[in-house]
Design an enzyme around this catalytic site. Structure first.
Site, short mmCIF file in Angstrom:
data_model
loop_
_atom_site.label_atom_id
_atom_site.label_comp_id
_atom_site.label_asym_id
_atom_site.label_seq_id
_atom_site.Cartn_x
_atom_site.Cartn_y
_atom_site.Cartn_z
N GLU A 49 0.87 -1.17 0.00
CA GLU A 49 0.00 0.00 0.00
C GLU A 49 0.90 1.21 0.00
OE1 GLU A 49 -3.80 -1.66 2.59
OE2 GLU A 49 -2.70 0.08 3.29
N ASP A 60 -6.03 9.26 10.18
CA ASP A 60 -4.74 8.71 10.58
C ASP A 60 -4.26 9.24 11.92
OD1 ASP A 60 -3.73 6.89 8.47
OD2 ASP A 60 -4.11 8.63 7.19
#
Lengths: 271, 403
Positions: A49, A60
């Site tokens: 990824e 995040d």
């Protein structure tokens, strides 16, 4: 067969889970990030990824937020990410790469043009964190036309009633976010993950990759017993923050340890 | 007028105003957003909810707020008659509490036990901390570290009200980062926590819900000006950051085609300097914080920093309904600089004995520009959405006065 489908088919044949590694493009700079990504397959990553840096990564935790800001401070951009991917593909045509990021840079690049250029650079799929099924029709047709899998996310709040919405039009694999929270903070209990994966499998044939909060080889192994793949991101990205000189060697070392743990985990066994 | 050609019919069932709005959130939040929408739709249809809200607005907030004819300001500017909608007289000193009161009643209805909020100038944070104290609910307010420094009085007020103020150092340490951190908190605490967003932005249903709660401003102003003048005003003026006070004043008038509306963005050091917070005039459409709207960003889609003397306008985005009203040209979006705002502050203080907050001081600067050019029988209604007490330290410093 697409690279992603081929990889998950091979993993199934080998009777083991895969290791998905998340790293941020251009972190800490273009040259170092290139070395990091280029070495991931040999270190044992089954799927990569590649994070598209964004200024406001609201899903995040601190590790990936900092990574995005480091990348942006050193010339990180959508174009630079494609450049990194093109270089990677000169040496590797086997390992699937999924671009992961937020929608605004994609929208500004132009959804159709983004999908075309991403596919041309060698991407296999997209994960767009803030583009839920309710909104992703503005990207999905272009992804499909370019041959990119649009990977959807499911979370502990995605109940049985909602799962079909998430799975409708999903392809590649399903990314199960194992905890309620942002990346790299809490860790999930293996038993909860086991139950969640079993629940999702009742709704879909897609492989299920599990991420958020997996930090160590032991943690990865525990997840790998129940999922088709374990995703590790923040723990890898944190190495860039913690290493003054060369993050490449320690990062690949951790990937090797994670890969060994994932490969050694017997699937279907109790946690 | 039918709903089809009404300006007041939006958003559609998916939260879109034209191409703007929507629900661009991570999957973890999506079921929660849908739950808030269901709960709000039910509350809106329930007369007992409105009755409860009306009770608190009247007896605790102090509504209706007066509509004040500013005679001396009108005389000084020598043109249109200027009326001020005095939302700075609300409890806590700004219009923000109209919305926090509505949302905390909704949160209680939903059985939520903990409240979070983001704040820039601290007015929304104070209004949230206040209603949390009133109902005995724990409250966490995310505030950019930069803003904490320049809005010290409000930080102190929030703490006295029992709220925990969490400094946000991520990103640029301002309002947008505070909103990021509030969203991160919400993702981690979905089951017991309710997020009170302070402006007409964020994922659907927030833009419409906050607008509805703030529309009390325009509903009152409409009745008040009809009583005072026997007719509707020619122009409405309000400052705009995220856009909640402007939307609150404008929305009930949107279908009155003869009422013109000017919303005043913060031009900071000037629109051509790159140091401003004028998302509509200096930005372009993008996706952030759950909605598509005009945003300040670079060519790669990275969000850039906003600048304004007023922390309350210092946000690189704007509510999606404003983006739509801008696109269809129903509302005229203009700008005032930091310097204009300081002059607006001085003007109102001197002529009317009212210290305005730096946010509506931008609107005053615009009124001072247009009123002299309008005939004396024209009427302007301006939303005075906050009082200036919180700004005296920052202003004194700017004016070179030691306190």
């Amino acid at each position: 067969m697409s690279r992603l489908a081929g990889t998950f088919a091979r993993l199934k044949q080998e009777g083991r889970a895969g290791l998905v590694t998340y790293v941020m493009a251009n972190d800490p700079d273009a040259a170092t990030a290139q070395k990091i990504v280029d070495g991931l397959p040999d270190a044992g990553a089954d799927v990569i990824e590649l994070g598209l840096p964004f200024s406001d990564p609201m899903a995040d935790g601190p590790a990936i937020q900092a990574a995005a800001l480091r990348a942006l401070a050193n010339g990180g951009s959508t174009k630079a990410t494609f450049e990194l991917l093109r270089n990677f593909r000169k040496k590797n045509t086997a390992t699937p790469v999924v671009l992961m990021g937020y929608y605004n840079p994609i929208y500004i690049y132009g959804a159709e043009r983004f999908c075309k250029d991403a596919a041309a650079a060698g991407a296999d799929g997209l994960i767009v964190v803030d583009l839920p099924p309710e909104e992703d029709e503005e990207l999905r047709p272009y992804a499909k036309a370019a041959g990119l899998d649009l990977v959807r996310l499911a979370t502990p709040t995605t109940d049985d009633k909602r799962l079909p919405t998430v799975l409708e039009g999903a392809s590649g694999f399903l990314y199960y976010v194992a905890v309620l929270g942002v990346t790299g903070t809490k860790s999930a209990a293996a038993t909860d993950v086991q139950a969640a994966v079993a629940r999702i499998k009742r709704h879909t044939q897609l492989p299920v990759a599990v991420g958020f909060g997996i930090k160590t080889p032991e943690g990865a192994a525990a997840i790998a017993k129940h999922a088709d793949a374990a995703v590790v991101g923040s723990a890898l990205v944190q190495i860039v923050a913690d290493t003054k000189t060369d993050p490449v060697t320690p990062m690949h070392k951790l990937v090797r340890e994670l890969a060994a743990a994932v490969r050694g985990a017997k699937q279907g066994a109790a946690a | 007028m039918t709903a089809l050609n009404s300006y007041r019919a939006g958003p559609d069932e998916r939260g879109h105003f034209g191409i703007f709005g929507g629900r661009y959130v991570a999957e973890t939040l999506m079921p929660l957003i849908l739950e808030v929408e269901r709960a709000y739709t039910a509350a809106k249809a329930d007369p007992s909810f409105q009755k409860e809200l009306d009770y608190y607005l009247e007896h605790y907030v102090g509504r209706p707020s007066p509509l004040w004819f500013a005679q001396r300001l009108t005389d000084e500017l020598g043109g249109a008659k200027i009326y001020l909608k005095r939302d700075e007289l609300n409890h806590t000193g700004s219009h923000k509490i109209n919305n926090t009161m509505g949302q905390i009643l909704l949160a209680r209805r939903m059985g939520k036990k903990r409240i979070i909020a983001e704040t820039g100038a601290g007015q929304h944070g104070v209004a949230t901390a206040t209603v949390c104290a009133l109902f005995g609910m724990p409250c966490v307010v995310y505030m950019g570290a930069t803003d904490i420094e320049r809005q010290a009085p409000n930080v102190f007020r929030m703490k006295m009200l029992g709220a925990e103020v969490r400094p946000v150092t991520s990103g640029t340490g301002t309002l947008k980062d505070a909103m990021n951190d509030a969203l991160r908190d919400w993702v981690a605490n979905v089951t017991d926590t309710y997020y009170i967003i302070g402006t007409v932005a964020g994922p659907h249903p927030y833009p419409a819900m906050v607008r509805d709660f703030q529309s009390v401003i325009g509903v009152e102003a409409r009745a008040q000006i009809l009583k005072a003048e026997g007719r509707l005003p020619d122009k409405l003026v309000a400052c705009i950051g995220g856009g909640s006070n402007a939307m609150g004043l404008f929305h009930p008038f949107l279908d009155d085609r003869d009422v013109a509306m000017d919303a005043v963005e913060a031009a900071g050091l000037g629109l051509d300097t790159g140091k401003h917070a004028a998302s509509l005039q200096g930005g372009k459409p993008g996706v952030l914080h759950g909605n598509r709207t005009f945003l300040l960003m670079d060519g790669d889609g990275q969000i850039t920093e906003a600048h304004s003397i007023s922390a309350g306008l210092d946000y690189p985005g704007i509510g999606p309904e404003h983006a739509w009203l801008h696109d269809i040209k129903r509302v005229n979006y203009v700008a005032a600089t930091d310097e204009d705002a300081v002059e607006g502050f001085k003007l109102l203080s001197r002529t009317e004995g009212i210290l305005p907050a730096l946010e509506p001081a931008h609107a005053l600067a615009h009124v001072a520009r247009i009123a002299p050019k309008m005939a004396k029988d024209k009427i302007i209604v301006m939303n005075l959405c906050g009082r200036g007490d919180k700004d005296i330290f920052a202003l004194a410093e700017r004016l070179g006065v030691k306190l």
